[in-house]
Design a protein around this motif. Sequence first.
Motif, short mmCIF file in Angstrom:
data_model
loop_
_atom_site.label_atom_id
_atom_site.label_comp_id
_atom_site.label_asym_id
_atom_site.label_seq_id
_atom_site.Cartn_x
_atom_site.Cartn_y
_atom_site.Cartn_z
N GLU A 127 0.83 -1.22 0.00
CA GLU A 127 0.00 0.00 0.00
C GLU A 127 0.86 1.26 0.00
O GLU A 127 0.40 2.33 -0.37
N ALA A 172 -2.90 2.31 -5.16
CA ALA A 172 -4.29 2.08 -5.56
C ALA A 172 -4.49 2.42 -7.04
O ALA A 172 -5.12 1.66 -7.79
N VAL A 183 -2.37 -5.29 -4.64
CA VAL A 183 -1.84 -4.44 -3.57
C VAL A 183 -2.06 -5.15 -2.24
O VAL A 183 -3.13 -5.70 -1.99
N PRO A 185 -1.00 -5.13 2.23
CA PRO A 185 -0.39 -4.39 3.34
C PRO A 185 1.12 -4.67 3.35
O PRO A 185 1.53 -5.79 3.05
#
Length: 261
Positions: A127, A172, A183, A185
């Motif tokens: 992210e 994003a 994508v 974490p």
Amino acid sequence: MSYEHIRVETRGAVGLVTLDRPEAMNALCDGLLREVSAAVRAFAADDGVGAVVLTGGDEVFAAGADIKEMQGRPFVDLFLGDFPNSHQEVWVTLEQCRKPVIAAVAGYALGGGCELAMACDFILAAETAKFGQPEVKIGALPGAGGTQRLTRLVGKSKAMEMCLTGRLMDAAEAERVGLVSRVLPVERLLDEALAVAGRIAELSRPAVFMAKEAVKVADETTLQEGLRFERRLFEAAFATADCAEGMAAFAGKRKPAFRNR
Ligand code: HXC
């Protein structure tokens, strides 16, 4: 072989290359690029390795070519050396590598860093990832595929905007426009990249090589030529023992035992 700017290890059947110049945000100096090239070549030649992950770690992928090292280089030296291709053969190595190479990108992937990620087969992004071709801000332009691969990946409008303004794209947006496949974490990025690479490494290597080769052809040829190429490879897969084994295993409701034959 010992490396100065990268860390190289194997995790099961996966080769892992970690860029490791934190003091310069993993800027791609000649030595680092030569080392990445050597590491990828070594994994390509290692029968125990089925796929490779290239990462810069949790903080930064790479902030581009090493500007301080490039600064002041005479045109004729770059031209005669075909910079950056022959001088930093990593671009050629990645182009020729038949095993899948996955980029795991967290933080900045700028300039040559974005180009390095795009030279891999697909990109998993944290992210925190930020992609950009900011060379225009230092009076230059992308030199290792930024104007070509980025345009093919995200289309002319986005590529133009990024190359002409240096605007960065967050994770994003990068996923939305198809620059990255997924994508995650940041704390899950490397584990997931290793898991995906591990799953690929368990598959039939001839099938994986053929699938990669066929997808790459899509960038280089017409639809009809590409479809013909795909069809011939599809038929060829039936000559492998692994294809017979995979289908028999499916019909027999058991796990296939691929032998890379
Ligand atoms: C050399 C670099 C570098 C780079 C960062 N550093 N990027 N050194 N080349 N590309 C160094 C800085 O000089 C600094 O060292 C340290 O890393 C930390 O950087 P800061 O700028 O202090 O960090 P920050 O303020 O967080 O900004 C991060 C950044 C910025 C946004 C990534 O560093 C930046 O804009 N970097 C340049 C990005 C760029 O233009 N890339 C394209 C390069 S051209 P010191 O010693 O001062 O602490 C290119 C062409 C490719 O890639 C051609 C094919 C190979």
